[in-house]
Every structure is written in C-alpha cells, then in structure tokens.
Design an enzyme around this catalytic site. Structure first.
Site, PDB file in Angstrom:
ATOM      1  N   TYR A  71      26.951  55.120  25.407  1.00  0.00           N
ATOM      2  CA  TYR A  71      28.106  55.984  25.136  1.00  0.00           C
ATOM      3  C   TYR A  71      27.688  57.453  25.059  1.00  0.00           C
ATOM      4  CZ  TYR A  71      31.696  52.512  25.059  1.00  0.00           C
ATOM      5  OH  TYR A  71      32.599  51.561  25.476  1.00  0.00           O
ATOM      6  N   ARG A  74      27.450  58.713  28.590  1.00  0.00           N
ATOM      7  CA  ARG A  74      28.784  58.925  29.177  1.00  0.00           C
ATOM      8  C   ARG A  74      29.479  60.127  28.539  1.00  0.00           C
ATOM      9  NH1 ARG A  74      32.168  54.009  28.486  1.00  0.00           N
ATOM     10  NH2 ARG A  74      33.624  55.171  29.772  1.00  0.00           N
ATOM     11  N   ASN A 102      41.796  55.270  31.244  1.00  0.00           N
ATOM     12  CA  ASN A 102      40.624  56.126  31.025  1.00  0.00           C
ATOM     13  C   ASN A 102      40.526  56.537  29.565  1.00  0.00           C
ATOM     14  OD1 ASN A 102      40.266  55.890  33.721  1.00  0.00           O
ATOM     15  ND2 ASN A 102      40.902  57.961  34.250  1.00  0.00           N
ATOM     16  N   ASP A 104      38.414  59.158  28.772  1.00  0.00           N
ATOM     17  CA  ASP A 104      38.054  60.589  28.743  1.00  0.00           C
ATOM     18  C   ASP A 104      39.302  61.424  28.437  1.00  0.00           C
ATOM     19  OD1 ASP A 104      39.467  61.515  31.188  1.00  0.00           O
ATOM     20  OD2 ASP A 104      38.026  60.292  32.280  1.00  0.00           O
ATOM     21  N   HIS A 119      43.215  51.961  26.637  1.00  0.00           N
ATOM     22  CA  HIS A 119      41.862  51.557  26.215  1.00  0.00           C
ATOM     23  C   HIS A 119      41.238  52.540  25.221  1.00  0.00           C
ATOM     24  CE1 HIS A 119      41.564  48.937  30.102  1.00  0.00           C
ATOM     25  NE2 HIS A 119      42.243  48.337  29.141  1.00  0.00           N
ATOM     26  N   CYS A 127      34.635  53.049  12.053  1.00  0.00           N
ATOM     27  CA  CYS A 127      33.821  52.017  11.416  1.00  0.00           C
ATOM     28  C   CYS A 127      34.126  50.667  12.067  1.00  0.00           C
ATOM     29  CB  CYS A 127      34.145  51.971   9.913  1.00  0.00           C
ATOM     30  SG  CYS A 127      33.333  50.614   9.076  1.00  0.00           S
ATOM     31  N   GLY A 189      43.289  55.080  41.458  1.00  0.00           N
ATOM     32  CA  GLY A 189      41.869  54.971  41.128  1.00  0.00           C
ATOM     33  C   GLY A 189      41.515  53.888  40.136  1.00  0.00           C
ATOM     34  N   SER A 191      40.418  49.613  39.940  1.00  0.00           N
ATOM     35  CA  SER A 191      40.134  48.376  40.666  1.00  0.00           C
ATOM     36  C   SER A 191      41.213  47.337  40.378  1.00  0.00           C
ATOM     37  CB  SER A 191      38.754  47.830  40.279  1.00  0.00           C
ATOM     38  OG  SER A 191      38.674  47.681  38.875  1.00  0.00           O
ATOM     39  N   ALA A 233      41.566  60.587  45.220  1.00  0.00           N
ATOM     40  CA  ALA A 233      42.722  60.948  44.390  1.00  0.00           C
ATOM     41  C   ALA A 233      42.946  62.458  44.360  1.00  0.00           C
ATOM     42  CB  ALA A 233      42.510  60.430  42.965  1.00  0.00           C
TER      43      ALA A 233
HETATM   44  C1  BJW Z   1      38.596  56.141  43.576  1.00  0.00           C
HETATM   45  C2  BJW Z   1      37.783  57.280  43.701  1.00  0.00           C
HETATM   46  C3  BJW Z   1      38.391  58.479  44.115  1.00  0.00           C
HETATM   47  C4  BJW Z   1      36.557  55.624  43.061  1.00  0.00           C
HETATM   48  N1  BJW Z   1      39.714  58.509  44.359  1.00  0.00           N
HETATM   49  N2  BJW Z   1      39.880  56.190  43.832  1.00  0.00           N
HETATM   50  C5  BJW Z   1      43.467  37.604  32.504  1.00  0.00           C
HETATM   51  C6  BJW Z   1      42.639  37.118  33.507  1.00  0.00           C
HETATM   52  C7  BJW Z   1      41.245  37.251  33.409  1.00  0.00           C
HETATM   53  C8  BJW Z   1      40.667  37.869  32.313  1.00  0.00           C
HETATM   54  C9  BJW Z   1      41.485  38.361  31.328  1.00  0.00           C
HETATM   55  C10 BJW Z   1      42.851  38.213  31.432  1.00  0.00           C
HETATM   56  N3  BJW Z   1      43.409  38.808  30.334  1.00  0.00           N
HETATM   57  C11 BJW Z   1      42.419  39.301  29.567  1.00  0.00           C
HETATM   58  C12 BJW Z   1      41.229  39.042  30.131  1.00  0.00           C
HETATM   59  C13 BJW Z   1      39.890  39.418  29.595  1.00  0.00           C
HETATM   60  C14 BJW Z   1      39.486  40.840  29.854  1.00  0.00           C
HETATM   61  C15 BJW Z   1      39.492  41.062  31.371  1.00  0.00           C
HETATM   62  O1  BJW Z   1      40.388  41.627  31.934  1.00  0.00           O
HETATM   63  N4  BJW Z   1      38.432  40.621  32.026  1.00  0.00           N
HETATM   64  C16 BJW Z   1      38.334  40.717  33.497  1.00  0.00           C
HETATM   65  C17 BJW Z   1      37.500  41.948  33.877  1.00  0.00           C
HETATM   66  C18 BJW Z   1      37.667  39.459  33.994  1.00  0.00           C
HETATM   67  N5  BJW Z   1      40.348  41.776  29.162  1.00  0.00           N
HETATM   68  C19 BJW Z   1      40.140  42.113  27.874  1.00  0.00           C
HETATM   69  O2  BJW Z   1      39.226  41.621  27.219  1.00  0.00           O
HETATM   70  C20 BJW Z   1      41.103  43.099  27.243  1.00  0.00           C
HETATM   71  N6  BJW Z   1      41.553  42.596  25.991  1.00  0.00           N
HETATM   72  C21 BJW Z   1      42.286  41.498  25.878  1.00  0.00           C
HETATM   73  O3  BJW Z   1      42.691  40.886  26.830  1.00  0.00           O
HETATM   74  O4  BJW Z   1      42.550  41.153  24.571  1.00  0.00           O
HETATM   75  C22 BJW Z   1      43.237  39.929  24.310  1.00  0.00           C
HETATM   76  C23 BJW Z   1      43.412  39.880  22.803  1.00  0.00           C
HETATM   77  C24 BJW Z   1      44.698  39.787  22.294  1.00  0.00           C
HETATM   78  C25 BJW Z   1      44.866  39.741  20.904  1.00  0.00           C
HETATM   79  C26 BJW Z   1      43.761  39.787  20.059  1.00  0.00           C
HETATM   80  C27 BJW Z   1      42.499  39.893  20.584  1.00  0.00           C
HETATM   81  C28 BJW Z   1      42.313  39.941  21.969  1.00  0.00           C
HETATM   82  C29 BJW Z   1      40.401  44.420  26.917  1.00  0.00           C
HETATM   83  C30 BJW Z   1      39.896  45.137  28.115  1.00  0.00           C
HETATM   84  C31 BJW Z   1      39.069  46.345  27.684  1.00  0.00           C
HETATM   85  C32 BJW Z   1      38.442  47.087  28.844  1.00  0.00           C
HETATM   86  N7  BJW Z   1      37.456  48.011  28.375  1.00  0.00           N
HETATM   87  C33 BJW Z   1      36.765  48.880  29.341  1.00  0.00           C
HETATM   88  C34 BJW Z   1      35.579  49.642  28.664  1.00  0.00           C
HETATM   89  C35 BJW Z   1      35.923  50.362  27.400  1.00  0.00           C
HETATM   90  C36 BJW Z   1      36.411  51.771  27.596  1.00  0.00           C
HETATM   91  C37 BJW Z   1      35.305  52.813  27.733  1.00  0.00           C
HETATM   92  O5  BJW Z   1      34.209  52.637  27.232  1.00  0.00           O
HETATM   93  O6  BJW Z   1      35.588  53.840  28.383  1.00  0.00           O
HETATM   94  O7  BJW Z   1      37.729  49.770  29.919  1.00  0.00           O
HETATM   95  S1  BJW Z   1      36.091  47.986  30.718  1.00  0.00           S
HETATM   96  C38 BJW Z   1      36.472  49.214  31.901  1.00  0.00           C
HETATM   97  O8  BJW Z   1      37.395  48.645  32.855  1.00  0.00           O
HETATM   98  C39 BJW Z   1      37.221  50.330  31.142  1.00  0.00           C
HETATM   99  C40 BJW Z   1      38.315  50.662  32.126  1.00  0.00           C
HETATM  100  O9  BJW Z   1      39.401  51.282  31.466  1.00  0.00           O
HETATM  101  C41 BJW Z   1      38.659  49.305  32.728  1.00  0.00           C
HETATM  102  C42 BJW Z   1      39.301  49.395  34.099  1.00  0.00           C
HETATM  103  O10 BJW Z   1      38.416  49.961  35.017  1.00  0.00           O
HETATM  104  P1  BJW Z   1      38.973  50.941  36.151  1.00  0.00           P
HETATM  105  O11 BJW Z   1      39.534  52.144  35.542  1.00  0.00           O
HETATM  106  O12 BJW Z   1      39.832  50.169  37.061  1.00  0.00           O
HETATM  107  O13 BJW Z   1      37.598  51.383  36.846  1.00  0.00           O
HETATM  108  P2  BJW Z   1      36.784  50.637  38.014  1.00  0.00           P
HETATM  109  O14 BJW Z   1      35.428  51.214  38.038  1.00  0.00           O
HETATM  110  O15 BJW Z   1      36.906  49.166  37.897  1.00  0.00           O
HETATM  111  O16 BJW Z   1      37.555  51.050  39.349  1.00  0.00           O
HETATM  112  C43 BJW Z   1      37.527  52.369  39.843  1.00  0.00           C
HETATM  113  C44 BJW Z   1      38.385  52.434  41.088  1.00  0.00           C
HETATM  114  O17 BJW Z   1      38.461  53.782  41.493  1.00  0.00           O
HETATM  115  C45 BJW Z   1      37.826  51.622  42.266  1.00  0.00           C
HETATM  116  O18 BJW Z   1      38.870  50.835  42.810  1.00  0.00           O
HETATM  117  C46 BJW Z   1      37.391  52.705  43.265  1.00  0.00           C
HETATM  118  O19 BJW Z   1      37.598  52.317  44.620  1.00  0.00           O
HETATM  119  C47 BJW Z   1      38.295  53.851  42.906  1.00  0.00           C
HETATM  120  N8  BJW Z   1      37.788  55.211  43.205  1.00  0.00           N
HETATM  121  N9  BJW Z   1      36.490  57.009  43.425  1.00  0.00           N
HETATM  122  C48 BJW Z   1      40.435  57.419  44.258  1.00  0.00           C
HETATM  123  N10 BJW Z   1      37.659  59.693  44.313  1.00  0.00           N
END
Ligand code: BJW
Length: 244
Positions: A71, A74, A102, A104, A119, A127, A189, A191, A233
């Site tokens: 962290y 980042r 995001n 940020d 998120h 804490c 942007g 996935s 984007a």
């Molecule tokens: C460009 C570009 C340019 C590049 N121009 N484009 C259903 C099915 C399967 C699994 C699950 C489900 N429901 C829940 C789950 C479990 C899990 C999950 O989804 N897992 C899958 C990955 C398998 N989800 C969770 O655990 C969530 N919680 C939950 O479900 O809780 C249930 C619950 C209920 C009640 C009580 C208790 C629990 C929580 C998810 C948390 C995600 N956290 C993160 C990290 C923390 C944040 C941080 O530190 O910053 O969040 S993971 C990470 O992924 C981050 C992001 O917000 C998130 C999404 O990623 P994003 O933004 O899509 O980024 P990338 O890298 O994946 O994609 C980038 C894209 O940009 C690409 O497509 C590129 O092509 C593109 N790109 N340059 C335009 N210039």
C-alpha cells in the site's frame, strides 16, 4: 477493433441525448496518469503478486508488513500522479453520476463531487479490529504496519474494501439505484470481473440503459456492450463527453 470516427460520433450522440447518465470506472481510468492497474498482463499488480496475499483480511493477518509495504508503494505512486484528460472530461460533466471502483482521489482532484465509491478510499487507514479509529494518510510519506494508537489492538489497515469484505452499504444501494434508473451507462477502464460491482453493468442493461464500454482491450463488459470503444480512456472520454 479500435474506436473509429463513426463509433465515437455514435457514442457522443447517445451521450448528448441521454437524460440520466452514469459513469462506472475502474483502474484503466487512472492508468494514463501512471497509476498501476490490477490485472493488465505484464504491468498489473496481480501479474506480479497474489491478490489474496495483498488485498484480503487473511493476507493482512498472515503478513501485515507485506500488505502495508504494498500500500505504501501504491500510495507514493498515486501521490505523484495527476488527473488525466479522462478525469477532467468527467469533472466537466457534473450532471453525470460517478460510480467508481478506484480508491485513488484523482476524480476528486479533477473536480468531481458526489462520487459513489464502491471499494473505499486509499487515503485513510482504520483500525482492523474495528474500534472505530481512522487516520488520514500522508500519501507522499505513507506509514508501514503499526498497531492502533487508540485501542492498541491488531493493526491499522487502509480504508478500502478487500476480497471477502462487504461493500459500504450506502454506496452500494446508491449505485444499484443509479444503475437501474439511468438511460446511458458508460463503463470505463475496468476488467469487469470483480463482483458485486461488475453486476451493475448487467443491471443497467436489464433496466433498459444503453451500455457504452471504453477500454483499451476487450473486457468482461464486452458482451453486454451496445457500443464498445477500444482505446485509451484519456483519448476517448474527452471526445464523447464534449457538449454541444
Ligand atoms: C484501460 C487503460 C486505458 C488499462 N484506458 N482502459 C460472484 C462471482 C465470483 C466471485 C464473486 C462473486 N461475488 C463476489 C465474489 C468474490 C469477490 C470477487 O469478485 N472475486 C472475483 C475476482 C473472482 N468479490 C468480493 O470479495 C467483494 N466482496 C464481496 O463480494 O463481499 C460479499 C460479502 C457480503 C456481506 C458480508 C461480507 C462479504 C469485494 C471486492 C473487493 C475488491 N478489492 C480490490 C482491491 C482493494 C482496493 C485497493 O486496494 O485499491 O479492488 S481488488 C481490485 O479489483 C480493486 C479494484 O477496484 C477491483 C476492480 O479492478 P478494475 O478496476 O477492473 O481493474 P483491472 O486491473 O482489473 O482492470 C483494468 C482495466 O483497464 C483492464 O480491462 C484494462 O484493459 C483497462 N485499461 N489501461 C482504458 N489507458
């Protein structure tokens, strides 16, 4: 196929005619600012690190030093970054509802207000034992692992949502409501593989919204898109959001 003059013009027309427009963003929105994405092959964080070790309560319990070092890296990267043309184009459209995954603050720094954050925010620590203590972070000089100065327990961790944790209830219900009640839903942007956030795209589509996807590459949203604009984007959003 890369976005063409025709597809850009078609998207701009849909946006111009839209009455209630939502922008749902992910890491690709901030990528042109130099902020790393998670899943991009080669330079995405997850291509070098196991997500469950860095972004889950289990990973934090196992190695809090490692998590806080990641962290800190980042946070320093984000502190050095400036909003790009895509953030600025969104800020020029206060009529749009912003839903972002995001953590940020580049949308805020561009001038967007009322952002629905699914998120959380990386600019604070709380804490992990839930005593309620929260601290803002100096993003240029972020702290490492430390115990809670208030209750002394566990450790301080970022105010973000990790895998297995629930999304903030208020933000989630606002996001669902916006997705179900808009006529244009722009996906930028992301996935579109992380749920429940990614499920908003289908929810908007089922409610009758036109789905426009802006991404450098095909994504999990490609199949649901009515119009997919492949490209960066920061080049595409200024074109399709320009008014007039
Ligand atoms: C460009 C570009 C340019 C590049 N121009 N484009 C259903 C099915 C399967 C699994 C699950 C489900 N429901 C829940 C789950 C479990 C899990 C999950 O989804 N897992 C899958 C990955 C398998 N989800 C969770 O655990 C969530 N919680 C939950 O479900 O809780 C249930 C619950 C209920 C009640 C009580 C208790 C629990 C929580 C998810 C948390 C995600 N956290 C993160 C990290 C923390 C944040 C941080 O530190 O910053 O969040 S993971 C990470 O992924 C981050 C992001 O917000 C998130 C999404 O990623 P994003 O933004 O899509 O980024 P990338 O890298 O994946 O994609 C980038 C894209 O940009 C690409 O497509 C590129 O092509 C593109 N790109 N340059 C335009 N210039």
């Amino acid at each position: 196929m890369a976005a063409t003059a025709e597809t850009l013009a078609a998207a701009a027309r849909i946006v111009r005619e839209g009455k209630k427009i939502v922008c749902f963003s992910g890491a690709g929105l901030s990528a042109p600012s130099g902020v790393g994405t998670f899943r991009d092959p080669g330079d995405g964080w997850w291509s070098r690190h196991d997500p469950m070790k860095l972004a889950s309560p289990e990973g934090f319990a196992e190695d809090p030093d490692l998590v806080m070092k990641w962290y800190a890296a980042r946070r320093r990267q984000m502190a050095e970054a400036d909003p790009n043309a895509a953030h600025l184009a969104l800020a020029h459209r206060p009529d749009l509802i912003q839903i972002t995954q995001n953590t940020d603050d580049l949308l805020d720094r561009a001038g967007c207000t009322d952002i629905i954050r699914l998120h959380g925010s990386i600019n604070g620590d709380r804490c992990h034992a839930n005593c309620g203590h929260v601290e803002m972070i100096d993003m240029h000089d972020p702290p490492g692992h430390r115990s809670c100065p208030c209750c002394g327990a566990a450790g301080m961790r970022p105010t973000v949502v990790w895998f297995g944790e629930a999304l903030p209830a208020g933000a989630w219900s606002e996001a669902e409501d916006a997705a179900r009640n808009c006529d244009v839903f722009i996906v930028v942007g992301t996935s579109a593989v992380v749920y429940p956030a990614a499920g908003l795209i289908a929810a908007a589509g089922h409610s009758g919204a036109t789905i426009i996807v802006v991404n450098r590459d095909p994504s999990g949203a490609s199949e649901i898109a009515h119009l997919e604009l492949l490209g960066s984007a920061d080049e595409i959003l200024p074109e399709i959001l320009a008014e007039g």
